[in-house]
Design a protein around this motif. Structure first.
Motif, PDB file in Angstrom:
ATOM      1  N   CYS A  54      -9.002  61.150  54.716  1.00 27.82           N
ATOM      2  CA  CYS A  54      -8.303  60.836  53.731  1.00 27.82           C
ATOM      3  C   CYS A  54      -6.830  60.176  54.386  1.00 27.82           C
ATOM      4  O   CYS A  54      -6.601  60.976  55.040  1.00 27.82           O
ATOM      5  CB  CYS A  54      -7.859  62.084  52.684  1.00 27.82           C
ATOM      6  N   ILE A  55      -6.565  59.144  53.570  1.00 33.91           N
ATOM      7  CA  ILE A  55      -5.093  58.755  54.102  1.00 33.91           C
ATOM      8  C   ILE A  55      -4.091  58.510  52.864  1.00 33.91           C
ATOM      9  O   ILE A  55      -4.585  58.557  51.870  1.00 33.91           O
ATOM     10  CB  ILE A  55      -5.187  57.528  55.296  1.00 33.91           C
ATOM     11  N   ILE A  56      -2.868  58.168  53.065  1.00 40.90           N
ATOM     12  CA  ILE A  56      -2.031  57.967  51.930  1.00 40.90           C
ATOM     13  C   ILE A  56      -1.291  56.718  51.871  1.00 40.90           C
ATOM     14  O   ILE A  56      -0.919  56.539  52.856  1.00 40.90           O
ATOM     15  CB  ILE A  56      -0.982  59.322  51.375  1.00 40.90           C
ATOM     16  N   SER A  57      -1.257  55.820  50.975  1.00 36.56           N
ATOM     17  CA  SER A  57      -0.442  54.674  51.006  1.00 36.56           C
ATOM     18  C   SER A  57       0.549  54.759  49.885  1.00 36.56           C
ATOM     19  O   SER A  57       0.628  55.549  49.415  1.00 36.56           O
ATOM     20  CB  SER A  57      -1.498  53.418  51.004  1.00 36.56           C
ATOM     21  N   ASN A  58       1.554  53.711  50.236  1.00 40.66           N
ATOM     22  CA  ASN A  58       2.615  53.859  49.391  1.00 40.66           C
ATOM     23  C   ASN A  58       2.519  52.782  48.143  1.00 40.66           C
ATOM     24  O   ASN A  58       2.363  51.410  48.494  1.00 40.66           O
ATOM     25  CB  ASN A  58       3.920  53.498  50.249  1.00 40.66           C
ATOM     26  N   ALA A  59       2.276  53.132  46.807  1.00 41.81           N
ATOM     27  CA  ALA A  59       2.321  52.198  45.966  1.00 41.81           C
ATOM     28  C   ALA A  59       3.197  51.280  45.831  1.00 41.81           C
ATOM     29  O   ALA A  59       3.045  49.780  45.506  1.00 41.81           O
ATOM     30  CB  ALA A  59       1.899  53.090  44.479  1.00 41.81           C
ATOM     31  N   GLY A  75      -9.973  42.691  45.812  1.00 37.81           N
ATOM     32  CA  GLY A  75     -11.069  43.942  45.219  1.00 37.81           C
ATOM     33  C   GLY A  75     -10.308  45.280  45.249  1.00 37.81           C
ATOM     34  O   GLY A  75     -11.108  46.265  45.229  1.00 37.81           O
ATOM     35  N   GLY A  76      -9.125  45.644  45.373  1.00 34.39           N
ATOM     36  CA  GLY A  76      -8.464  47.028  45.212  1.00 34.39           C
ATOM     37  C   GLY A  76      -7.916  47.267  46.615  1.00 34.39           C
ATOM     38  O   GLY A  76      -8.063  46.538  47.922  1.00 34.39           O
ATOM     39  N   LEU A  77      -7.146  48.384  46.753  1.00 38.60           N
ATOM     40  CA  LEU A  77      -6.482  48.568  47.957  1.00 38.60           C
ATOM     41  C   LEU A  77      -7.383  49.107  49.144  1.00 38.60           C
ATOM     42  O   LEU A  77      -7.242  48.786  50.454  1.00 38.60           O
ATOM     43  CB  LEU A  77      -5.393  49.878  47.876  1.00 38.60           C
ATOM     44  N   HIS A  78      -8.674  49.824  48.569  1.00 35.08           N
ATOM     45  CA  HIS A  78      -9.411  50.157  49.707  1.00 35.08           C
ATOM     46  C   HIS A  78      -9.950  48.898  50.452  1.00 35.08           C
ATOM     47  O   HIS A  78     -10.214  48.901  51.836  1.00 35.08           O
ATOM     48  CB  HIS A  78     -10.646  51.055  48.876  1.00 35.08           C
ATOM     49  N   LYS A  79     -10.357  47.928  49.589  1.00 31.21           N
ATOM     50  CA  LYS A  79     -11.163  46.679  50.395  1.00 31.21           C
ATOM     51  C   LYS A  79     -10.213  46.072  51.221  1.00 31.21           C
ATOM     52  O   LYS A  79     -10.433  45.622  52.201  1.00 31.21           O
ATOM     53  CB  LYS A  79     -11.824  46.033  49.486  1.00 31.21           C
ATOM     54  N   PHE A  80      -8.948  45.911  50.745  1.00 26.89           N
ATOM     55  CA  PHE A  80      -7.854  45.172  51.224  1.00 26.89           C
ATOM     56  C   PHE A  80      -7.466  45.797  52.594  1.00 26.89           C
ATOM     57  O   PHE A  80      -7.467  45.007  53.567  1.00 26.89           O
ATOM     58  CB  PHE A  80      -6.562  45.250  50.180  1.00 26.89           C
ATOM     59  N   SER A  82      -9.461  47.693  54.304  1.00 28.02           N
ATOM     60  CA  SER A  82     -10.850  48.281  54.775  1.00 28.02           C
ATOM     61  C   SER A  82     -10.825  49.623  55.289  1.00 28.02           C
ATOM     62  O   SER A  82     -11.051  50.098  56.279  1.00 28.02           O
ATOM     63  CB  SER A  82     -11.070  47.394  56.084  1.00 28.02           C
ATOM     64  N   TRP A  83     -10.727  50.337  54.148  1.00 27.24           N
ATOM     65  CA  TRP A  83     -10.817  51.949  54.314  1.00 27.24           C
ATOM     66  C   TRP A  83     -11.649  52.537  53.231  1.00 27.24           C
ATOM     67  O   TRP A  83     -11.567  52.235  52.024  1.00 27.24           O
ATOM     68  CB  TRP A  83      -9.285  52.609  54.129  1.00 27.24           C
ATOM     69  N   ASP A  84     -12.796  52.930  53.458  1.00 25.33           N
ATOM     70  CA  ASP A  84     -14.003  53.273  52.337  1.00 25.33           C
ATOM     71  C   ASP A  84     -13.838  54.751  52.043  1.00 25.33           C
ATOM     72  O   ASP A  84     -14.871  55.374  51.402  1.00 25.33           O
ATOM     73  CB  ASP A  84     -15.125  52.675  52.441  1.00 25.33           C
ATOM     74  N   LYS A  85     -12.871  55.559  52.791  1.00 27.35           N
ATOM     75  CA  LYS A  85     -12.943  57.070  52.439  1.00 27.35           C
ATOM     76  C   LYS A  85     -11.863  57.067  51.421  1.00 27.35           C
ATOM     77  O   LYS A  85     -11.169  56.239  50.855  1.00 27.35           O
ATOM     78  CB  LYS A  85     -12.504  57.938  53.617  1.00 27.35           C
ATOM     79  N   SER A  86     -11.477  58.576  51.188  1.00 26.46           N
ATOM     80  CA  SER A  86     -10.654  58.907  50.342  1.00 26.46           C
ATOM     81  C   SER A  86      -9.093  58.283  50.356  1.00 26.46           C
ATOM     82  O   SER A  86      -8.585  58.136  51.552  1.00 26.46           O
ATOM     83  CB  SER A  86     -10.455  60.321  50.000  1.00 26.46           C
ATOM     84  N   LEU A  87      -8.492  57.984  49.259  1.00 27.42           N
ATOM     85  CA  LEU A  87      -7.146  57.354  49.590  1.00 27.42           C
ATOM     86  C   LEU A  87      -6.133  57.849  48.349  1.00 27.42           C
ATOM     87  O   LEU A  87      -6.488  57.682  47.316  1.00 27.42           O
ATOM     88  CB  LEU A  87      -7.432  55.829  49.338  1.00 27.42           C
TER      89      LEU A  87
END
Ligand SMILES: [Zn+2]
Length: 374
Positions: A54-59, A75-80, A82-87
């Motif tokens: 799990c990681i955290i990004s800044n909206a 296609g959303g922040l996960h795809k942008f 390239s992180w397919d786990k929890s965010l």
């Protein structure tokens, strides 16, 4: 259904599982901060290899650059990313208190100066939530009002009252029809109140009554004494249900982390391990070292004799000292990898020791070996 399930208790420390739309995360855990959509000097595949689920990004930063339409098209922040786990995404409340952005705070929200085009814009609680809905993170955080450290009791009280009012509006926006994008997204609120126990408790309880997937604690890591932080964690936990997922925002030094776990914390985020690596401050099982010091110029030992990371297996303190002193970019890459390997290993051991009912012993030895240094 609660997003959090407790597996094992050992005194106040506990292990559990956080359920998100992108998988379950074993707790307690640490989230490296990907402020601009990347954790500095390490890539997402290495983070997964190190065991970070799990990681955290800044909206707020993503909203400014590259902007929501680019991330939406990706296609959303996960795809942008390239992180397919929890965010997780942070609403930006913390960034907005920084001088470079802040313009004005009122009940309407936070007015800030866009650093890129100097325009003045309002981030309302509703907007903070809708930005995060659009990004599609697994956990969105409410917009909160965090005073700077050292403000008066009245300031902390005012900010807690405003944080509660904003949280109500965040919840309405989150469940409104405008949010059509991510119905699986969890929404956490953030209790404020500085080191004033009564304000923290009232704020946390009011937020709990409004109803969120969890009530987190914000406003730490900005100058308060460590003992005050632990005592606030304990006092807030007293007024919340046991299964409230206890996320302590903004702390990341090894000793703070293990002490917070011993007071019942489940989750953390900070840029501390990466920032320390960039400054040459390295975590080792015998305390932190400053790799820039001359005494390491001809020290051919690894950073930490007890570490199995690829940096410690292949490079000496002498070589890393040389890279660091000559501003070679690989220094930051290697040192960041080692510091995050250390933090990831610390949490693996913390979870094992809690499950084996041996946490207090593990903590005692860890603190003894690490020394009093952060
Ligand atoms: Zn290492």
């Amino acid at each position: 259904m609660s997003c959090f399930e407790i597996i094992s208790n050992d005194s106040f420390a506990r292990t559990g599982l956080l359920n998100t739309a992108h998988g379950k995360v074993m707790t307690p855990f640490f989230m490296p901060v990907a402020t601009k959509g990347a954790v500095k000097n390490i890539n997402n595949f290495q983070l997964q290899e190190l065991g970070f689920d799990c990681i955290i990004s800044n909206a707020f930063i993503s909203y400014l650059k590259p902007g929501l339409s680019v991330i939406d098209n990706a296609g959303g922040l996960h795809k942008f990313m390239s992180w397919d786990k929890s965010l997780f995404t942070d609403s930006g409340g913390f960034q907005l208190i920084l001088d470079q952005f802040i313009h004005n705070i009122s009940n309407k929200g936070v007015t800030f100066k866009n650093p890129f085009d100097k325009s003045i814009e309002l981030v309302s609680p509703e907007k903070a939530v809708l930005i995060q809905n659009s990004l599609g993170s697994d956990v969105a955080m409410c917009l909160d009002h965090q005073p700077l450290f050292g403000k008066s009791r009245t300031d902390y009280l005012d900010s807690a009252i405003r944080t509660i009012e904003w949280a109500k509006r965040c919840k309405e926006a989150h469940y409104s029809n405008e949010n059509k994008i991510n119905k699986n997204q969890l929404l956490f609120s953030i209790a404020q109140g500085g080191i004033h126990k009564d304000i923290r408790q009232k704020c946390a309880l009011a937020l709990h009554k409004i109803g969120f997937d969890a009530v987190a604690l914000g406003g730490f890591g900005i100058g308060e004494a460590q003992k005050d932080m632990y005592s606030i964690i304990r006092s807030v936990k007293k007024v919340l249900p046991e299964n409230n997922f206890t996320y302590i925002m903004g702390i990341g030094s090894p000793l703070e982390l293990i002490n917070a776990v011993s007071n019942g914390a489940d989750c953390f985020d900070s840029n501390y391990p990466m920032r320390m690596a960039r400054h040459g401050k390295i975590f080792t099982s015998n305390g932190s070292i400053d790799i820039g010091k001359t005494k390491f110029k001809s020290d051919f030992n690894p950073l930490d004799n007890n570490c199995n990371c690829f940096v410690c297996k292949n490079y000496s303190r002498s070589y890393l000292h040389h890279l660091f002193k000559t501003y070679e970019q690989n220094a930051h890459i290697f040192l960041t990898y080692h510091n995050l390997f250390f933090i990831s290993g610390l949490f693996k051991n913390i979870r094992i020791s809690i499950n084996e009912n041996n946490f207090n012993n593990f903590k005692k030895n860890f603190v003894l070996n690490y020394g009093g240094k952060k």
